[in-house]
Design a protein around this motif. Structure first.
Motif, PDB file in Angstrom:
ATOM      1  N   ASP A  33       0.730  -1.232  -0.145  1.00  0.00           N
ATOM      2  CA  ASP A  33       0.107   0.073  -0.079  1.00  0.00           C
ATOM      3  C   ASP A  33       0.760   1.289  -0.018  1.00  0.00           C
ATOM      4  O   ASP A  33       0.289   2.295   0.500  1.00  0.00           O
ATOM      5  CB  ASP A  33      -0.942  -0.022   1.354  1.00  0.00           C
ATOM      6  N   GLY A  34       2.008   1.131  -0.425  1.00  0.00           N
ATOM      7  CA  GLY A  34       2.961   2.178  -0.447  1.00  0.00           C
ATOM      8  C   GLY A  34       3.762   2.473   0.863  1.00  0.00           C
ATOM      9  O   GLY A  34       4.604   3.253   0.972  1.00  0.00           O
ATOM     10  N   SER A  35       3.469   1.457   1.890  1.00  0.00           N
ATOM     11  CA  SER A  35       4.564   1.472   2.998  1.00  0.00           C
ATOM     12  C   SER A  35       5.158   0.274   3.295  1.00  0.00           C
ATOM     13  O   SER A  35       4.926  -0.805   2.492  1.00  0.00           O
ATOM     14  CB  SER A  35       3.389   1.759   4.265  1.00  0.00           C
ATOM     15  N   TYR A  36       5.883   0.380   4.250  1.00  0.00           N
ATOM     16  CA  TYR A  36       6.914  -0.932   4.603  1.00  0.00           C
ATOM     17  C   TYR A  36       6.703  -1.469   5.940  1.00  0.00           C
ATOM     18  O   TYR A  36       6.372  -0.610   6.995  1.00  0.00           O
ATOM     19  CB  TYR A  36       8.344  -0.338   4.167  1.00  0.00           C
ATOM     20  N   SER A  37       7.266  -2.516   6.204  1.00  0.00           N
ATOM     21  CA  SER A  37       7.229  -3.144   7.671  1.00  0.00           C
ATOM     22  C   SER A  37       8.332  -3.652   7.749  1.00  0.00           C
ATOM     23  O   SER A  37       9.302  -3.965   6.960  1.00  0.00           O
ATOM     24  CB  SER A  37       6.105  -4.060   7.766  1.00  0.00           C
ATOM     25  N   VAL A  38       8.841  -3.997   9.077  1.00  0.00           N
ATOM     26  CA  VAL A  38       9.912  -4.833   9.469  1.00  0.00           C
ATOM     27  C   VAL A  38       9.964  -6.184   8.894  1.00  0.00           C
ATOM     28  O   VAL A  38       8.659  -6.918   9.329  1.00  0.00           O
ATOM     29  CB  VAL A  38      10.194  -4.585  10.770  1.00  0.00           C
ATOM     30  N   LEU A  39      10.818  -6.689   8.303  1.00  0.00           N
ATOM     31  CA  LEU A  39      10.884  -8.230   7.897  1.00  0.00           C
ATOM     32  C   LEU A  39      10.649  -9.277   9.115  1.00  0.00           C
ATOM     33  O   LEU A  39      11.610  -9.086   9.905  1.00  0.00           O
ATOM     34  CB  LEU A  39      12.128  -8.571   6.927  1.00  0.00           C
ATOM     35  N   PRO A  40       9.566  -9.744   9.162  1.00  0.00           N
ATOM     36  CA  PRO A  40       9.190 -10.691  10.397  1.00  0.00           C
ATOM     37  C   PRO A  40      10.146 -12.026  10.148  1.00  0.00           C
ATOM     38  O   PRO A  40       9.378 -13.249   9.959  1.00  0.00           O
ATOM     39  CB  PRO A  40       7.973 -10.709  10.502  1.00  0.00           C
ATOM     40  N   ALA A  41      11.523 -12.219   9.922  1.00  0.00           N
ATOM     41  CA  ALA A  41      11.963 -13.534   9.747  1.00  0.00           C
ATOM     42  C   ALA A  41      13.412 -13.338  10.067  1.00  0.00           C
ATOM     43  O   ALA A  41      13.964 -12.464  10.259  1.00  0.00           O
ATOM     44  CB  ALA A  41      12.007 -13.680   8.002  1.00  0.00           C
ATOM     45  N   GLY A  42      14.078 -14.556  10.201  1.00  0.00           N
ATOM     46  CA  GLY A  42      15.248 -14.680  10.533  1.00  0.00           C
ATOM     47  C   GLY A  42      16.188 -15.713   9.877  1.00  0.00           C
ATOM     48  O   GLY A  42      15.305 -16.629   9.323  1.00  0.00           O
ATOM     49  N   THR A  43      17.588 -15.653  10.039  1.00  0.00           N
ATOM     50  CA  THR A  43      18.069 -16.754   9.497  1.00  0.00           C
ATOM     51  C   THR A  43      19.460 -16.708  10.456  1.00  0.00           C
ATOM     52  O   THR A  43      20.036 -16.065  10.981  1.00  0.00           O
ATOM     53  CB  THR A  43      18.384 -16.722   7.988  1.00  0.00           C
ATOM     54  N   VAL A  44      20.230 -17.988  10.365  1.00  0.00           N
ATOM     55  CA  VAL A  44      21.501 -18.164  10.913  1.00  0.00           C
ATOM     56  C   VAL A  44      22.508 -17.018  10.496  1.00  0.00           C
ATOM     57  O   VAL A  44      22.496 -16.649   9.364  1.00  0.00           O
ATOM     58  CB  VAL A  44      22.201 -19.503  10.575  1.00  0.00           C
ATOM     59  N   GLY A  45      23.242 -16.535  11.586  1.00  0.00           N
ATOM     60  CA  GLY A  45      24.274 -15.609  11.128  1.00  0.00           C
ATOM     61  C   GLY A  45      24.623 -14.583  12.250  1.00  0.00           C
ATOM     62  O   GLY A  45      25.330 -13.606  12.108  1.00  0.00           O
ATOM     63  N   GLN A  46      23.689 -14.723  13.236  1.00  0.00           N
ATOM     64  CA  GLN A  46      23.854 -13.354  14.408  1.00  0.00           C
ATOM     65  C   GLN A  46      23.621 -12.237  14.133  1.00  0.00           C
ATOM     66  O   GLN A  46      23.546 -11.310  15.085  1.00  0.00           O
ATOM     67  CB  GLN A  46      25.581 -13.691  14.903  1.00  0.00           C
ATOM     68  N   LYS A  47      23.142 -11.860  12.925  1.00  0.00           N
ATOM     69  CA  LYS A  47      22.706 -10.806  12.801  1.00  0.00           C
ATOM     70  C   LYS A  47      21.367 -10.645  11.996  1.00  0.00           C
ATOM     71  O   LYS A  47      20.585 -11.674  11.901  1.00  0.00           O
ATOM     72  CB  LYS A  47      23.651  -9.823  11.595  1.00  0.00           C
ATOM     73  N   HIS A  48      20.813  -9.550  11.402  1.00  0.00           N
ATOM     74  CA  HIS A  48      19.425  -9.347  10.823  1.00  0.00           C
ATOM     75  C   HIS A  48      19.492 -10.424   9.446  1.00  0.00           C
ATOM     76  O   HIS A  48      20.655 -10.667   9.034  1.00  0.00           O
ATOM     77  CB  HIS A  48      19.157  -7.891  10.368  1.00  0.00           C
ATOM     78  N   ALA A  49      18.391 -10.723   8.980  1.00  0.00           N
ATOM     79  CA  ALA A  49      18.045 -11.506   7.842  1.00  0.00           C
ATOM     80  C   ALA A  49      17.632 -10.564   7.048  1.00  0.00           C
ATOM     81  O   ALA A  49      16.610  -9.603   7.279  1.00  0.00           O
ATOM     82  CB  ALA A  49      17.003 -12.735   8.021  1.00  0.00           C
TER      83      ALA A  49
END
Length: 620
Positions: free
Chosen positions: A157-173
């Protein structure tokens, strides 16, 4: 009665819970590779008989869409190029869906999904559930270099949200869609181009941190998107997240100055060199990740050019005022500019054209005069050799004459009635950034924070505090600083950065960027101070002219981290008259096509690539 009433209450509870539940997407693993499936399916395949036997052990089945025409479908030929995509893999060949042909593939051993899709699907990898709903496959990569403050995904809708996902790596996915989904058009020249955004630009639906934890939590998510970002989105770019910035875009050095958030990690050499700032995340991420194409930074006093130099990237400070900086945190509005960092100069130029819009015009008539500032004339080391060779190649390419120009001596000779340049401009930059940011950022921030925290002050890193405190004690004003800036700008724009009706700029001005020097992030530094002085990098800041970084190669050094010889970037800066951004982009593009400039590689070396020393398997 009791039983009936109990069931009624239970029904109300279930109804209430169901009403509150909504999908935020799905995370799945396919042959040990993690994927994010956005919450909304993009299509539905109806009448697919094969689905009834495909969901014994899984909620989703991977499949590949191929486009075909004619009576026979050679799947191997149609998918031969898919392996180049960093999202698609052989696991998606568990089933195929042929679009554009009603005939069976030649390879009958494949599972072919029948049925009719509710919309035309682009080629590439997908997942399908038992109901026939089709989901895009977004591959999850770990931000192992700490380049992002927050991953993001568009919600339609023209806006964004924080990605609700993770993966291995100790940081953001970070999630990226398959490049196979996108086809560039005149209306969408950046279709599928993945871009990270410095965390001083508002993006609708996301919080902005400006590198400060208190700011992030004090203010609500943005209700509008900054124009530079929106222009990129409108051109088809995929915004994958917000990227690390030093606090309030002030220049900070790792590790001492970074308190609220940790500086991103520079992948070059031993992996423990400073990233430069304030576009720290943009430099680190673009130099580290093949899945990231471009980063949007900002340059007030060098915040795009510095990270580009120390990470061996293409980066630009544009002519001042090419695009509105509404919904962007100011450091000094009279100096602030939005710039881009990239490995490939052609992608870099395309992104710039989309972001700056009609305010940039690509022209291909070039100056035949080159003015050099502090350029080496003798080879004392590898950096000198690279710089001298580059100047020779550009001089030959343009059939130009190159001459040395001394900015300080020339200014002093032309302005004998005022103080020498180094004295005259010594306080100008410091006054502008401290006094303007104090008024526009610090004061409203402190007031808003105090209003909700019983009069308390928020935490601020040492560098902004030192700069703001100095500015508080100065009797010189912003108007004084602007007056000095204007005198220098007028002189520069009439002399060595003068315009030309034929070639846009009378001269191409070149100065040394980086020479492979070290700034270790495990060094104990002195207390932060104020950015006094004047240097070649401040010329474009004060004259409002374009200033572009180009990578030339790398120079060796003996690393105190690894105990081995490692390599760090050597770069050059090109300047031209105000408004000649398009000419510089075109020239750099032609130098790239001629082989004089190269694409920068990801990893330990911008020249040869190679795994960052932290890694050993090349996977991201």
């Amino acid at each position: 009665m009791y039983l009936s009433r109990s069931l009624g209450v239970a029904s109300l509870i279930v109804a209430s819970v169901q009403a509150a539940v909504s999908s935020t997407g799905f995370t799945v693993s396919l042959t040990d590779v993690d994927y994010f499936l956005p919450p909304k399916p993009i299509a539905k395949i109806s009448g697919c008989k094969e689905l009834s036997t495909s969901f014994e052990d899984a909620m989703f089945v991977p499949f590949t869409v191929v486009k075909a025409q004619g009576y026979g479908v050679d799947v191997a030929a149609l998918t031969a190029s898919y392996a180049e995509d960093d999202v698609w893999q052989e696991g998606f060949m568990e089933a195929i869906y042929v679009q554009g042909s009603e005939f069976k593939p030649m390879n009958s051993s494949l599972t072919v999904l029948s049925g009719t899709s509710s919309k035309v699907l682009a080629p590439g990898p997908y997942f399908i559930n038992a109901a026939g709903h089709v989901y895009e496959a977004w591959r999850l990569f770990s931000d192992v270099q700490g380049a992002f403050t927050e991953p993001a995904i568009a919600i339609g809708d023209g806006s964004y949200s924080v990605l609700p996902a993770g993966t291995v790596g100790q940081k953001h996915a970070i999630a990226v869609p398959s490049r196979l989904y996108f086809t560039k058009t005149a209306e969408k020249p950046l279709a599928g181009v993945r871009i990270g955004i410095k965390d001083i630009y508002d993006i609708k639906g996301l919080r902005t941190s400006n590198g400060n934890r208190a700011w992030y939590w004090l203010y609500s998510p943005a209700n509008a998107t900054a124009p530079p970002v929106q222009n990129l989105i409108d051109a088809g770019a995929i915004i994958v997240g917000k990227m690390i910035t030093s606090q309030f875009a002030n220049g900070e050095t790792a590790t001492a100055d970074w308190v609220d958030y940790h500086e991103a990690f520079n992948p070059r050499g031993d992996g423990y060199q400073d990233t430069s700032s304030s576009s720290s995340g943009g430099g680190a991420g673009t130099a580290s990740y093949p899945w990231l194409d471009v980063s949007l930074g900002s340059d007030t006093g060098g915040s795009v050019r510095g990270p580009s130099q120390v990470q061996g990237l293409y980066g630009n400070r544009p002519s001042h005022g090419l695009v509105s900086l509404d919904h962007t945190m100011p450091l000094s509005p009279v100096l602030d500019t939005p710039g881009l960092l990239a490995r490939n100069p052609q992608v870099w130029m395309e992104a710039a054209q989309a972001m700056y819009g009609p305010n940039i015009t690509i022209t291909s008539n070039y100056p035949t005069s080159i003015q050099t500032l502090g350029w080496p004339t003798a080879v004392d080391d590898v950096a000198d050799e690279l710089l001298i060779d580059f100047l020779g190649n550009v001089t030959e390419f343009l059939s130009a004459n190159a001459t040395a120009f001394n900015v300080t001596a020339s200014f002093d000779a032309s302005n004998a009635d005022i103080a020498p340049l180094t004295t005259f401009m010594n306080l100008t930059y410091a006054l502008l950034i401290t006094k303007q940011q104090t008024e526009l950022v610090r004061e409203p921030f402190y007031a808003d924070y105090a209003a909700v925290h019983d009069g308390r002050l928020p935490f601020v890193n040492p560098v902004p505090l030192a700069r703001w405190g100095w500015g508080d004690n100065q009797t010189y004003t912003v108007e004084d600083a602007v007056a000095n800036k204007t005198i220098f700008q007028t002189w520069a724009n009439e002399t060595f950065l003068a315009p030309s009706p034929e070639t846009c700029s009378k001269s191409l001005v070149m100065y040394v960027g980086s020479t492979g020097g070290t700034t270790y992030r495990n060094t104990y530094w002195d207390e932060p101070g104020v950015p006094f002085g004047f240097s070649n990098s401040r010329i474009s800041v004060m004259a409002e002219v374009p200033d572009y970084v180009v990578p030339l190669g790398e120079a060796p050094y003996n690393s105190t981290i690894t105990g081995h010889v490692e390599y760090l970037p050597v770069t050059a800066n090109l300047m031209a008259a105000k408004g000649c951004d398009g000419m510089l982009f075109s020239l750099i593009g032609e130098l790239y096509e001629a082989g004089i400039l190269k694409e920068s590689m990801v990893g330990r070396s911008g020249v040869t690539g190679g795994d960052i020393l932290l890694k050993r398997d090349g996977s991201w």
